[in-house]
Design a protein around this motif. Structure first.
Motif, PDB file in Angstrom:
ATOM      1  N   ASP A 113      -4.953 -51.656 -10.638  1.00 56.60           N
ATOM      2  CA  ASP A 113      -5.383 -50.335 -10.927  1.00 56.60           C
ATOM      3  C   ASP A 113      -4.029 -49.358 -11.029  1.00 56.60           C
ATOM      4  OD1 ASP A 113      -6.671 -48.022 -11.766  1.00 56.60           O
ATOM      5  OD2 ASP A 113      -7.968 -47.957  -9.731  1.00 56.60           O
ATOM      6  N   MET A 115      -4.054 -46.239 -12.160  1.00 53.69           N
ATOM      7  CA  MET A 115      -4.393 -44.784 -12.078  1.00 53.69           C
ATOM      8  C   MET A 115      -4.910 -44.318 -10.794  1.00 53.69           C
ATOM      9  SD  MET A 115      -3.975 -43.831 -14.976  1.00 53.69           S
ATOM     10  CE  MET A 115      -3.417 -44.252 -16.729  1.00 53.69           C
ATOM     11  N   HIS A 116      -5.266 -45.185  -9.763  1.00 57.03           N
ATOM     12  CA  HIS A 116      -5.744 -44.730  -8.452  1.00 57.03           C
ATOM     13  C   HIS A 116      -5.012 -45.428  -7.413  1.00 57.03           C
ATOM     14  CE1 HIS A 116      -9.332 -44.711 -11.474  1.00 57.03           C
ATOM     15  NE2 HIS A 116      -9.574 -43.650 -10.675  1.00 57.03           N
ATOM     16  N   GLY A 117      -5.182 -44.698  -6.349  1.00 55.08           N
ATOM     17  CA  GLY A 117      -4.442 -45.125  -5.122  1.00 55.08           C
ATOM     18  C   GLY A 117      -3.212 -44.022  -4.970  1.00 55.08           C
ATOM     19  N   THR A 118      -2.614 -44.397  -3.743  1.00 53.33           N
ATOM     20  CA  THR A 118      -1.355 -43.462  -3.421  1.00 53.33           C
ATOM     21  C   THR A 118      -0.417 -43.533  -4.323  1.00 53.33           C
ATOM     22  OG1 THR A 118      -0.516 -45.156  -1.986  1.00 53.33           O
ATOM     23  CG2 THR A 118      -2.134 -43.783  -0.750  1.00 53.33           C
ATOM     24  N   GLU A 121       1.182 -47.098  -3.867  1.00 52.87           N
ATOM     25  CA  GLU A 121       0.388 -47.958  -4.627  1.00 52.87           C
ATOM     26  C   GLU A 121       0.718 -48.088  -6.247  1.00 52.87           C
ATOM     27  OE1 GLU A 121      -3.199 -47.348  -3.150  1.00 52.87           O
ATOM     28  OE2 GLU A 121      -3.077 -48.453  -1.183  1.00 52.87           O
ATOM     29  N   ARG A 122       0.611 -46.772  -6.883  1.00 49.92           N
ATOM     30  CA  ARG A 122       0.626 -46.784  -8.204  1.00 49.92           C
ATOM     31  C   ARG A 122       2.212 -47.100  -8.469  1.00 49.92           C
ATOM     32  NH1 ARG A 122      -1.238 -40.625  -9.352  1.00 49.92           N
ATOM     33  NH2 ARG A 122      -0.891 -40.580  -7.259  1.00 49.92           N
ATOM     34  N   SER A 125       2.154 -50.810  -8.617  1.00 50.58           N
ATOM     35  CA  SER A 125       1.561 -51.355  -9.678  1.00 50.58           C
ATOM     36  C   SER A 125       2.351 -51.146 -11.226  1.00 50.58           C
ATOM     37  CB  SER A 125       0.213 -50.649  -9.985  1.00 50.58           C
ATOM     38  OG  SER A 125      -0.821 -50.690  -8.822  1.00 50.58           O
TER      39      SER A 125
END
Length: 189
Positions: A113, A115-118, A121-122, A125
């Motif tokens: 994902d 679009m979401h997370g810290t 994390e983005r 990704s």
């Protein structure tokens, strides 16, 4: 509020040819005119280039560009190599977009994902997306280089055009009109 400020500026400051101060910015009639002219020129260039690329085949577009840049050959500039790079870039944009779409779907199927997370994390990704994308692009570039080498492509020597057409009266008229439309606004007061 912005509308009333604009109305005030247009009726009072602009009409009286006085500079107006909006926060740290000082707005003058000449600066406003330059902004409008520049914006219109960019809009005309954007619409013209979009219309050109939507109505012209990439090969014909690159051949036209090669003809326009041919005087630069006297300066020993690699016009044909530049044209080949542009043609390959235009040809591989749809392939690159398709590969990016497939990678996005594959990442989404694996639960990634973007679009979401810290922020970290983005970023991870995105790295998981761009690393395979760059690997695929480099793989395709290597395959293309091998194919060009197998076909005996050489950057030196004279080139022949796929569609040889001399420029006509209408072509020169349109070229002059485009040059006029793009350069005259730069010299207006």
């Amino acid at each position: 509020m912005l509308g009333s400020l604009l109305f005030f500026w247009l009726t009072n400051g602009y009409a009286a040819n006085r500079p107006m101060q909006v926060g740290p910015l000082i707005i003058t009639q000449q600066g406003a005119w330059l902004t409008v002219v520049t914006f219109v020129a960019f809009c005309v260039l954007f619409v013209s280039s979009t219309l050109l690329t939507m109505t012209t085949r990439p090969v014909a577009l690159i051949e036209g560009l090669t003809l326009l840049l041919s005087p630069l050959r006297r300066l020993k500039l690699p016009v044909d190599d530049f044209a080949l790079m542009l043609l390959l870039a235009l040809r591989f944009i749809p392939t690159l977009l398709e590969e990016a779409d497939q990678l996005m779907k594959a990442q989404a199927a694996r639960g990634a994902d973007i679009m979401h997370g810290t922020a970290r994390e983005r970023f991870q990704s995105l790295a998981m997306f761009f690393v395979p994308l760059v690997q695929g692009v480099l793989r395709r570039a290597s395959e293309l280089a091998t194919a060009l080498d197998a076909r005996g492509y050489q950057s030196e020597g004279p080139r022949t055009l796929l569609y040889e057409q001399p420029l006509g009266r209408l072509d020169y008229l349109v070229l002059g009109l485009v040059i006029l439309v793009t350069t005259v606004p730069l010299f207006l007061p």
